[in-house]
Design an enzyme around this catalytic site. Structure first.
Site, PDB file in Angstrom:
ATOM      1  N   ARG A 180       0.843  -1.205   0.000  1.00  0.00           N
ATOM      2  CA  ARG A 180       0.000   0.000   0.000  1.00  0.00           C
ATOM      3  C   ARG A 180       0.871   1.245   0.000  1.00  0.00           C
ATOM      4  O   ARG A 180       0.599   2.220  -0.692  1.00  0.00           O
ATOM      5  CB  ARG A 180      -0.947   0.000   1.219  1.00  0.00           C
ATOM      6  N   ASP A 221      -6.309  21.272 -11.926  1.00  0.00           N
ATOM      7  CA  ASP A 221      -6.643  19.984 -12.528  1.00  0.00           C
ATOM      8  C   ASP A 221      -6.225  20.072 -13.995  1.00  0.00           C
ATOM      9  O   ASP A 221      -6.856  20.751 -14.794  1.00  0.00           O
ATOM     10  CB  ASP A 221      -8.150  19.724 -12.376  1.00  0.00           C
ATOM     11  N   LYS A 229      -7.226   9.728 -18.689  1.00  0.00           N
ATOM     12  CA  LYS A 229      -7.479  10.422 -19.948  1.00  0.00           C
ATOM     13  C   LYS A 229      -6.203  10.450 -20.800  1.00  0.00           C
ATOM     14  O   LYS A 229      -5.754   9.409 -21.235  1.00  0.00           O
ATOM     15  CB  LYS A 229      -8.033  11.821 -19.645  1.00  0.00           C
ATOM     16  N   TYR A 270     -15.362  19.720 -13.485  1.00  0.00           N
ATOM     17  CA  TYR A 270     -15.705  18.323 -13.774  1.00  0.00           C
ATOM     18  C   TYR A 270     -16.781  17.885 -12.763  1.00  0.00           C
ATOM     19  O   TYR A 270     -16.646  18.142 -11.560  1.00  0.00           O
ATOM     20  CB  TYR A 270     -14.450  17.466 -13.636  1.00  0.00           C
TER      21      TYR A 270
HETATM   22  C1  PLP Z   1     -12.164  12.286 -15.530  1.00  0.00           C
HETATM   23  C2  PLP Z   1     -11.808  13.512 -14.778  1.00  0.00           C
HETATM   24  C3  PLP Z   1     -11.604  13.478 -13.386  1.00  0.00           C
HETATM   25  C4  PLP Z   1     -11.817  12.226 -12.563  1.00  0.00           C
HETATM   26  O1  PLP Z   1     -10.919  11.245 -12.869  1.00  0.00           O
HETATM   27  P1  PLP Z   1     -11.202   9.652 -12.733  1.00  0.00           P
HETATM   28  O2  PLP Z   1      -9.921   9.052 -13.149  1.00  0.00           O
HETATM   29  O3  PLP Z   1     -12.359   9.334 -13.618  1.00  0.00           O
HETATM   30  O4  PLP Z   1     -11.538   9.420 -11.291  1.00  0.00           O
HETATM   31  C5  PLP Z   1     -11.224  14.654 -12.761  1.00  0.00           C
HETATM   32  N1  PLP Z   1     -11.070  15.795 -13.452  1.00  0.00           N
HETATM   33  C6  PLP Z   1     -11.279  15.863 -14.785  1.00  0.00           C
HETATM   34  C7  PLP Z   1     -11.093  17.165 -15.472  1.00  0.00           C
HETATM   35  C8  PLP Z   1     -11.657  14.736 -15.486  1.00  0.00           C
HETATM   36  O5  PLP Z   1     -11.872  14.814 -16.816  1.00  0.00           O
END
Ligand code: PLP
Length: 381
Positions: free
Chosen positions: A46, A170, A195, A98
């Site tokens: 972990r 982000d 992504k 988001y």
């Molecule tokens: C998809 C996304 C998230 C969340 O990420 P996960 O990997 O799906 O938990 C956070 N911020 C943005 C801008 C996103 O596109």
């Protein structure tokens, strides 16, 4: 080391026992110790794993951060970051966040006593007006989803630094290929590696990158204590995805540009949102803070209705109807009935999110095929 070289070499070295060029998948939960607390830097899965370490060094390198901590998802990374706050602390966040971030802030952290103000960050006076004595963190998302508004990162971080407030960006939509927020003054960068970094729609993962001691101490403490960690296989696949980040992004951005230019000339299209169009309200800021304009394109139909948008999406073949973004394949989605369905119509429309708004995540196929695909779909609406 320049960026493209970093995507191959940042923090990477041949594996010591065998010379393996690729980092092995260390599929283990624990590590043999020579004596209690005498070990090779790993004691329990972990807390740490060598495959994860290789990924963390890579992502830290891409964001020009001293350190990176990886998590099981983007949401787990955001959750870990917010846990450095205490009840009574106040956060200023972008108003078109988001959806999962908004849900985490308002339904998990608000009940625990963290306060939030959601403001339009394209105008710094809104951030100034929202500031309180208890403001500890400013949460920036740029480009935003799905309208692709651009927030001037430097203006917001300059303000925050003067006020002694931390900033987190982000950077999921841009990826470090397009923008590096730490260089623009941010204290932390958050990623959904699901992504562009992963890039192949085959993993879920998240990261916090920072050179700020307090932020990284919390980030590591949360890894160890709350345990939202990615498995070694996910770390390996993410690392493998990152190696082609530059070539994928270059192609996808070029495709997106061609598609945006095509959409502008189509008489069935209402508005096109793409930061690389001169008509985009923050085109100048995007040109200044991003290396290219990204691979997300949104547009509305002149005949603005949910039904028309659904008909359009039913008739694309290469653009697959799916949530998410940033993979090699092109995806199409409809925010008003998918990601943003829970937002009342009048609130949606006030922010410019029309009923017919369609969001494209442009992949790395041939632009000509993608444009023909859209063209065919337009003949049905
Ligand atoms: C998809 C996304 C998230 C969340 O990420 P996960 O990997 O799906 O938990 C956070 N911020 C943005 C801008 C996103 O596109």
């Amino acid at each position: 080391m320049k960026f493209n070289t970093k995507t191959i070499h940042a923090g990477q070295k041949a594996e010591e026992t065998s010379g393996a060029v690729m980092p092995p998948i260390f599929q283990t939960s624990t590590y043999v110790q020579e004596a209690p607390n005498v070990n090779k830097g790993y004691d329990y899965g972990r807390v740490g794993n060598p495959t994860r370490t290789a990924l963390e060094k890579m992502v830290a390198g891409l964001e020009e951060a001293d350190e990176c901590a990886c998590y099981a998802s983007g949401c787990a990374a955001i959750d870990a970051m917010l846990k450095m706050l205490k009840p009574g602390d106040h956060v200023i966040a972008s108003n078109d966040l988001y959806g999962g971030t908004y849900r985490l802030f308002t339904q998990v952290f608000e009940p625990y006593g963290i306060k939030f103000s959601f403001v339009d960050m394209t105008d710094i006076s809104n951030v100034e007006a929202a500031k309180k004595g208890q403001t500890r963190l400013i949460w920036i998302e740029t480009p935003t989803n799905p309208l692709l508004n651009i927030v001037d990162i430097k203006i917001v971080t300059d303000f925050a630094r003067n006020e002694g407030i931390l900033t987190a960006v982000d950077n999921t939509f841009a990826s470090p290929y397009l923008q590096q927020p730490l260089k623009l003054g941010a204290d932390a960068v958050i990623h959904s590696m699901t992504k562009y970094l992963g890039g192949h729609s085959d993993i879920i993962g998240g990261a916090i990158c920072s050179s700020n001691k307090e932020i990284m101490e919390n980030a590591r403490f949360q890894v160890k204590t709350t345990g939202g960690i990615p498995g070694p296989m996910e770390c390996y696949l993410t690392l493998r995805g990152i190696k082609t980040l530059s070539v994928r992004m270059e192609r996808a951005c070029n495709n997106a540009k061609e598609i945006a230019d095509y959409l502008v000339t189509n008489d069935k299209v209402g508005q096109v949102r793409y930061p690389g169009l001169k008509s985009h309200p923050q085109y100048e800021i995007a040109s200044k803070q991003m290396n290219d304009f990204g691979a997300m394109v949104s547009f509305s139909l002149k005949d603005d209705s949910i039904e028309k948008a659904h008909t359009f999406m039913k008739n694309t073949h290469y653009f697959a109807l799916a949530e998410s973004l940033g993979g090699v394949e092109s995806l199409i989605s409809h925010p008003a009935s998918m990601t943003h369905a829970s937002i009342p119509k009048d609130v949606r429309e006030k922010s410019g999110l029309k009923d017919s708004l369609i969001r494209l995540s442009v992949g790395i196929e041939d632009a000509e095929d993608l444009i023909n695909d859209l063209d065919e779909a337009f003949s049905h609406v």
